[in-house]
Design an enzyme around this catalytic site. Structure first.
Site, PDB file in Angstrom:
ATOM      1  N   GLY A  51      -0.128  -3.273   4.558  1.00 47.93           N
ATOM      2  CA  GLY A  51       0.010  -4.619   5.087  1.00 47.93           C
ATOM      3  C   GLY A  51       1.367  -4.754   5.740  1.00 47.93           C
ATOM      4  N   GLN A  56       8.656  -8.624   9.181  1.00 50.68           N
ATOM      5  CA  GLN A  56       9.086  -7.282   8.794  1.00 50.68           C
ATOM      6  C   GLN A  56       9.415  -6.411  10.003  1.00 50.68           C
ATOM      7  OE1 GLN A  56       5.733  -6.726   5.786  1.00 50.68           O
ATOM      8  NE2 GLN A  56       7.415  -5.508   4.931  1.00 50.68           N
ATOM      9  N   CYS A  98       6.927  -2.247  -1.132  1.00 48.56           N
ATOM     10  CA  CYS A  98       7.068  -2.996   0.108  1.00 48.56           C
ATOM     11  C   CYS A  98       7.764  -2.127   1.141  1.00 48.56           C
ATOM     12  CB  CYS A  98       7.889  -4.263  -0.158  1.00 48.56           C
ATOM     13  SG  CYS A  98       8.163  -5.293   1.292  1.00 48.56           S
ATOM     14  N   LEU A  99       7.293  -2.171   2.362  1.00 51.50           N
ATOM     15  CA  LEU A  99       7.913  -1.399   3.429  1.00 51.50           C
ATOM     16  C   LEU A  99       9.361  -1.825   3.673  1.00 51.50           C
ATOM     17  CD1 LEU A  99       4.954  -1.246   5.974  1.00 51.50           C
ATOM     18  CD2 LEU A  99       5.706   0.522   4.352  1.00 51.50           C
ATOM     19  N   HIS A 140       0.984 -10.893  -1.115  1.00 50.35           N
ATOM     20  CA  HIS A 140       2.239 -10.230  -0.725  1.00 50.35           C
ATOM     21  C   HIS A 140       2.619 -10.603   0.712  1.00 50.35           C
ATOM     22  CE1 HIS A 140       4.980  -6.578  -0.924  1.00 50.35           C
ATOM     23  NE2 HIS A 140       4.940  -6.817   0.383  1.00 50.35           N
ATOM     24  N   GLU A 141       1.674 -10.460   1.635  1.00 50.09           N
ATOM     25  CA  GLU A 141       1.981 -10.700   3.050  1.00 50.09           C
ATOM     26  C   GLU A 141       2.232 -12.174   3.335  1.00 50.09           C
ATOM     27  OE1 GLU A 141       2.869  -8.165   4.590  1.00 50.09           O
ATOM     28  OE2 GLU A 141       1.926  -6.713   3.261  1.00 50.09           O
ATOM     29  N   HIS A 144       5.738 -12.986   2.400  1.00 49.02           N
ATOM     30  CA  HIS A 144       6.715 -12.622   3.434  1.00 49.02           C
ATOM     31  C   HIS A 144       6.879 -13.741   4.450  1.00 49.02           C
ATOM     32  CE1 HIS A 144       8.090  -8.590   2.693  1.00 49.02           C
ATOM     33  NE2 HIS A 144       6.861  -8.107   2.575  1.00 49.02           N
TER      34      HIS A 144
END
Length: 173
Positions: A51, A56, A98-99, A140-141, A144
């Site tokens: 995701g 991000q 997480c990226l 999660h997304e 963000h």
């Protein structure tokens, strides 16, 4: 759906102010928005994520993409613009990463089920409901886009361990 016709953009890491900013709603549905979604898919795949939220990659708009399995193991690939999240059910603690915090994973509580309503790049209504990994991804997304990262969900010893690990790993900023 996902595509490989976009351009990979660099992932922003924790410490970048864009990750702590509430993203703006999308109001213009045009070729630039479609290009952003294409770029987000390519960026997510290049980073080996499931995701990715627009902030991000440094774009403060309410858009995210995902490619992850639902509770039945079926792969779900899509994007959501201007998502509104509803999550319920028991809290399930599972490893999450997480990226924007590369290499770090912590047991993170998330609701067992989640639904996101929004629109696609053409402004058509979208509703995604999931459990398991998909529910975790949707929460999660959307987090963000609200200026949150997954470690904000942690508490107690787990949160303290995460903050120590983040301080030690600040080489990405």
């Amino acid at each position: 759906m996902g595509s490989q016709k976009g351009t990979s953009r660099p992932i922003r890491y924790l410490g970048d102010p864009v990750l702590r900013t509430v993203c703006d709603p999308v109001t213009t549905f045009d070729a630039d928005l479609k290009r952003l979604v294409d770029d987000m898919f390519v960026s997510m795949y290049d980073a080996r994520g499931v995701g990715l939220a627009a902030n991000q990659i440094g774009v403060s708009l309410r858009v995210f993409v995902y490619d992850c399995a639902d509770d039945d193991g079926h792969r779900q690939i899509a994007h959501v613009i201007n998502p509104v999240l509803a999550a319920d059910g028991e809290l399930v603690v599972d490893e999450e990463g997480c990226l924007s915090l590369p290499g770090l994973h912590f047991p993170t509580p998330r609701h067992a089920r989640a639904t996101v309503e929004g629109v696609d790049v053409d402004g058509r209504p979208v509703r995604v409901t999931g459990a398991g990994e998909l529910a975790r991804c949707l929460q999660h997304e959307t987090g963000h886009l609200n200026g949150k990262v997954y470690v904000d969900m942690l508490s107690g010893d787990t949160r303290r361990a995460a903050l120590r690990a983040i301080r030690a790993a600040q080489t990405w900023t």
